[in-house]
Design a protein around this motif. Structure first.
Motif, PDB file in Angstrom:
ATOM      1  N   UNK A 119       0.840  -1.200   0.000  1.00 13.80           N
ATOM      2  CA  UNK A 119       0.000   0.000   0.000  1.00 13.80           C
ATOM      3  C   UNK A 119       0.877   1.253   0.000  1.00 13.80           C
ATOM      4  N   UNK A 120       1.926   1.233   0.822  1.00 14.12           N
ATOM      5  CA  UNK A 120       2.821   2.398   0.885  1.00 14.12           C
ATOM      6  C   UNK A 120       3.485   2.648  -0.465  1.00 14.12           C
ATOM      7  N   UNK A 121       3.889   1.577  -1.140  1.00 12.99           N
ATOM      8  CA  UNK A 121       4.511   1.742  -2.464  1.00 12.99           C
ATOM      9  C   UNK A 121       3.509   2.325  -3.462  1.00 12.99           C
ATOM     10  N   UNK A 329      -6.205  -2.310  -8.745  1.00 12.14           N
ATOM     11  CA  UNK A 329      -6.210  -3.699  -9.223  1.00 12.14           C
ATOM     12  C   UNK A 329      -5.077  -4.491  -8.568  1.00 12.14           C
ATOM     13  N   UNK A 330      -3.902  -3.866  -8.479  1.00 13.38           N
ATOM     14  CA  UNK A 330      -2.747  -4.547  -7.878  1.00 13.38           C
ATOM     15  C   UNK A 330      -3.009  -4.903  -6.420  1.00 13.38           C
ATOM     16  N   UNK A 331      -3.508  -3.930  -5.652  1.00 10.01           N
ATOM     17  CA  UNK A 331      -3.769  -4.190  -4.230  1.00 10.01           C
ATOM     18  C   UNK A 331      -4.907  -5.186  -4.052  1.00 10.01           C
ATOM     19  N   UNK A 332      -5.892  -5.126  -4.925  1.00  6.96           N
ATOM     20  CA  UNK A 332      -6.994  -6.087  -4.834  1.00  6.96           C
ATOM     21  C   UNK A 332      -6.488  -7.506  -5.056  1.00  6.96           C
ATOM     22  N   UNK A 333      -5.607  -7.669  -6.030  1.00 11.60           N
ATOM     23  CA  UNK A 333      -5.048  -9.000  -6.283  1.00 11.60           C
ATOM     24  C   UNK A 333      -4.214  -9.470  -5.094  1.00 11.60           C
ATOM     25  N   UNK A 334      -3.385  -8.579  -4.550  1.00  9.15           N
ATOM     26  CA  UNK A 334      -2.567  -8.946  -3.394  1.00  9.15           C
ATOM     27  C   UNK A 334      -3.461  -9.284  -2.204  1.00  9.15           C
ATOM     28  N   UNK A 445      -7.026  -2.743   5.777  1.00 13.34           N
ATOM     29  CA  UNK A 445      -5.983  -1.912   5.166  1.00 13.34           C
ATOM     30  C   UNK A 445      -6.312  -1.605   3.716  1.00 13.34           C
ATOM     31  N   UNK A 446      -6.878  -2.580   3.030  1.00 16.41           N
ATOM     32  CA  UNK A 446      -7.269  -2.353   1.633  1.00 16.41           C
ATOM     33  C   UNK A 446      -8.341  -1.272   1.558  1.00 16.41           C
ATOM     34  N   UNK A 447      -9.354  -1.373   2.419  1.00 22.40           N
ATOM     35  CA  UNK A 447     -10.425  -0.363   2.412  1.00 22.40           C
ATOM     36  C   UNK A 447      -9.873   1.023   2.734  1.00 22.40           C
ATOM     37  N   UNK A 448      -8.955   1.089   3.709  1.00 22.41           N
ATOM     38  CA  UNK A 448      -8.360   2.385   4.055  1.00 22.41           C
ATOM     39  C   UNK A 448      -7.539   2.940   2.897  1.00 22.41           C
ATOM     40  N   UNK A 449      -6.822   2.048   2.210  1.00 21.41           N
ATOM     41  CA  UNK A 449      -5.985   2.499   1.085  1.00 21.41           C
ATOM     42  C   UNK A 449      -6.844   3.065  -0.033  1.00 21.41           C
ATOM     43  N   UNK A 450      -7.958   2.409  -0.298  1.00 20.21           N
ATOM     44  CA  UNK A 450      -8.832   2.882  -1.368  1.00 20.21           C
ATOM     45  C   UNK A 450      -9.337   4.288  -1.082  1.00 20.21           C
TER      46      UNK A 450
END
Length: 466
Positions: A119-121, A329-334, A445-450
């Motif tokens: 997420x940071x990247x 898309x990348x974070x969703x796959x991860x 974390x995914x939801x926060x990143x979005x």
């Protein structure tokens, strides 16, 4: 995710556990064995002979035969039992994930940390894109302020359409000129086409350049640039008239049949045209030149440089939108891989935990049944001895040996001890809780990143209001 992927290697597929038969040991039929060994008959025969002697302190031959039969049966049962117990123990040793419980919690935390690093990247990459858009807005704002523009840039005509229209103007002029210039040409239509194509290319090509590069200068804010634009435009208009007038005189000279129509055309400059077709050639040349200049002018925003700056801004906005989409898309796959791996490890851990309980219970039941079978053999052995001794006592008159009143004991061996269960139920529950926490943390974390991926329209509003 790597951290949890390694744990999946411990999911070795095994054959399903097959419970042992209800009674896996060979049973001895006491009655049939007594008849086969003729214990009563042999006891009576030995009794009549006053055998075994009263002072004997060990088993006689018949009793030893009974004991040997029981010991042989016990030895086979003990070997089978030891083999089965080792199978159970080996089966427990195959539950590799249970042996890695201590590392599951660490792997779960590492998986969550790896996802946060991803997420940071992604946020760093988007930060660069946001900075590029901010710089683009600053550039666009400065350009508008410097040149006094308040309107958005006009959408440019597509290059294919503009160049197609310019090429069409050249083709139309070439065809028309070819029809009008073919008279008295030694090469006929071919000569007319070559001459027409050359005249049209110079006429239309110069017009397209003037329309694209010079006409916008007329709209420039700086007086010097505006003046330059008007001067070059007026000069070009004069060139167009002179060029196409010369082409018309060239046609007249060719029609008159002079030897050098090019020279004659120059001499005729300043005079009138001899034919309406020559007038048509003149007018057509001017019209096609004006058309080519107009389409050249419409290839971009009319104000010099404005279209280029606006396009660069649009490209950066589009790049940001694509970066947001790619990062999502990348974070969703991860995320999906991490959640799937954690859920798979958790399910397999539960499965191996339950299977271990089944194995432990089955092993305990088997060991207990072997103990019961050993007791049963001892009872049968004493029953067979009792049949022999009772018949012997009935037939003899002398006192029986002391061994007749002593029960026979089966010498027993100990089965292999069960492996120690170093991983407790509490350890397993702790590992399962760590996996559940990792799943929840990755999803959160995914939801926060979005929410941190600022949409393009929101970014535009923010930068526009700044």
């Amino acid at each position: 995710m790597g951290a949890l992927t390694k744990l999946k290697e411990l999911f070795a597929r095994r054959e399903p556990l097959v419970a042992p038969m209800d009674d896996p040991f060979i049973q001895i039929d006491k009655t049939a064995t007594a008849e086969r060994l003729r214990l009563r008959e042999r006891g009576a025969e030995q009794g009549k002979l006053e055998q075994p002697p009263s002072h004997l302190r060990t088993l006689d031959a018949v009793e030893a035969e009974i004991a040997s039969l029981i010991l042989e049966t016990y030895a086979r049962a003990q070997n089978d039992a030891a083999s089965n117990v080792r199978t159970y123990d080996g089966r427990m040793a195959e539950l590799g994930l249970l042996g890695s419980v201590s590392s599951i919690s660490a792997s779960a935390r590492l998986a969550a940390s790896d996802f946060k690093a991803s997420i940071a990247n992604a946020l760093n990459r988007l930060s660069n894109s946001r900075d590029a858009i901010k710089n683009s807005y600053d550039e666009l704002h400065e350009f508008r302020t410097e040149h006094g523009l308040r309107r958005p840039a006009h959408k440019a005509m597509s290059g294919v359409a503009a160049w197609g229209a310019i090429a069409g103007s050249w083709a139309a002029e070439t065809i028309l000129n070819a029809l009008l210039l073919r008279q008295n040409d030694a090469m006929g239509y071919l000569g007319g086409v070559v001459a027409a194509g050359t005249i049209g290319a110079l006429n239309v090509g110069l017009a397209a350049i003037v329309g694209r590069q010079i006409w916008p200068l007329v709209l420039h804010k700086k007086p010097a640039m505006k003046l330059l634009g008007w001067l070059v435009t007026i000069g070009w208009m004069g060139i167009v008239v002179v060029w196409n007038l010369g082409a018309a005189h060239y046609r007249d000279a060719k029609v008159s049949g002079v030897a050098s129509p090019e020279v004659e055309a120059l001499a005729m400059m300043g005079g009138g045209l001899d034919s309406i077709y020559s007038w048509g050639l003149l007018i057509a040349g001017i019209v096609f030149a004006g058309t080519a200049a107009l389409y050249g002018f419409r290839m971009d925003d009319p104000y010099p440089g404005y279209g280029r700056v606006a396009r660069r801004h649009d490209e950066r906005c589009q790049a940001y939108a694509e970066d947001v989409e790619d990062a999502t898309i990348e974070l969703k796959e991860i995320r999906d891989v991490a959640v799937d791996e954690a859920a798979t490890v958790r399910d397999e851990l539960e499965s191996q935990h339950a299977e271990r309980g089944q194995i432990v219970a089955a092993r305990s039941a088997f060991v207990r049944r072997f103990g019961e079978f050993s007791d049963q053999l001892e009872v049968i052995a004493n029953g067979l001895l009792q049949d022999y001794r009772t018949a012997n006592l009935t037939a003899r008159t002398t006192p029986e040996p002391e061994t007749f009143s002593a029960p026979w004991s089966l010498p027993r061996t100990t089965l292999p001890s069960p492996p120690s269960l170093s991983v407790t139920d509490a350890d397993i529950r702790k590992a399962e809780a760590a996996l559940d926490t990792a799943i929840a943390e990755v999803s959160s974390s995914f939801d926060d990143a979005i929410t941190q991926f600022e949409p393009l329209d929101a970014l535009k509003r923010r930068l526009s209001d700044a």
